[in-house]
Motif scaffolding. Sequence first.
Motif, short mmCIF file in Angstrom:
data_model
loop_
_atom_site.label_atom_id
_atom_site.label_comp_id
_atom_site.label_asym_id
_atom_site.label_seq_id
_atom_site.Cartn_x
_atom_site.Cartn_y
_atom_site.Cartn_z
N ASP A 206 -0.07 -8.51 7.94
CA ASP A 206 -0.64 -7.36 8.19
C ASP A 206 0.32 -6.09 8.25
OD1 ASP A 206 -3.27 -8.38 8.01
OD2 ASP A 206 -3.23 -8.80 10.22
N THR A 207 1.63 -6.64 8.92
CA THR A 207 2.68 -5.88 9.12
C THR A 207 3.12 -5.34 7.87
OG1 THR A 207 3.04 -6.59 11.40
CG2 THR A 207 4.83 -5.41 10.37
N LEU A 208 3.55 -6.44 6.84
CA LEU A 208 4.12 -6.00 5.68
C LEU A 208 3.21 -5.10 4.90
CD1 LEU A 208 5.41 -9.75 4.75
CD2 LEU A 208 6.72 -7.74 5.40
N ALA A 209 1.91 -5.35 4.90
CA ALA A 209 0.79 -4.48 4.13
C ALA A 209 1.09 -3.05 4.82
CB ALA A 209 -0.56 -5.00 4.53
N ALA A 210 1.00 -2.69 5.96
CA ALA A 210 1.18 -1.38 6.64
C ALA A 210 2.70 -0.90 6.10
CB ALA A 210 1.02 -1.52 8.20
N LEU A 211 3.60 -1.59 6.08
CA LEU A 211 4.98 -1.07 5.88
C LEU A 211 4.91 -0.76 4.25
CD1 LEU A 211 7.26 -3.64 7.58
CD2 LEU A 211 7.30 -0.90 8.09
N LEU A 212 4.35 -1.53 3.53
CA LEU A 212 4.39 -1.28 1.97
C LEU A 212 3.36 -0.01 1.60
CD1 LEU A 212 4.99 -2.01 -0.85
CD2 LEU A 212 3.03 -3.81 -0.84
N GLU A 213 2.13 -0.03 2.44
CA GLU A 213 1.39 1.15 2.21
C GLU A 213 2.15 2.55 2.78
OE1 GLU A 213 -2.83 3.19 4.07
OE2 GLU A 213 -2.29 0.97 4.47
N THR A 214 2.90 2.43 3.68
CA THR A 214 3.82 3.67 3.94
C THR A 214 4.59 4.12 2.90
OG1 THR A 214 3.62 3.09 6.54
CG2 THR A 214 5.29 4.72 5.70
N VAL A 215 5.42 3.05 2.18
CA VAL A 215 6.46 3.33 1.38
C VAL A 215 5.66 3.83 0.09
CG1 VAL A 215 8.15 2.05 -0.19
CG2 VAL A 215 8.18 1.57 2.26
#
Length: 122
Positions: free
Chosen positions: A105-114
Motif C-alpha cells: 500500500d505504501t509502495l503504491a502510494a509512493l508510485l502514484e505520487t511519482v
Amino acid sequence: MTPFGARVRALRAARGMTLNELAARLTVSPAYLSALEHGRRGRPQPGLVMQVCGALDLIWDEAETLKALAAVSAPRVTLNTGGLSPLATELANRLAARLSHLDDDTLAALLETVRDAPDRPR
C-alpha cells in the motif's frame, strides 16, 4: 520480481504455457527466462521483448504495455542526485535504505505520487 517479469508470468499462465514452452519458443534457456521473470537478470533488450510479444501472440496494446513495463524493469537502479536539492538526496538515500521494509500500500502510494509528478526541466 520486476513489472515485466510479473506480466510475462501472468500472460504465460493465462495462455496455459509453461516456462519451458515459452523458453523454447524464444530459444533461450528456461533458467534465463526464470531469472528474467524473477528480476535476477537485467532489463530485457527490445529484441527479446518483441520476441516475447510474438511468442505470446499479443495484440498491439498488450505489446505496448509489455514494452513499457520492460522500460521500468531494471532490477538494479542507480540514482545520481548530484546537482539536485538536498531533499532529493535525502529521499533517494532513505528510499534505498527502507524500500524492502515498505508494504504494498505504501509502495503504491509512493508510485502514484511519482507517476503524477509533472515533468520539469532541470
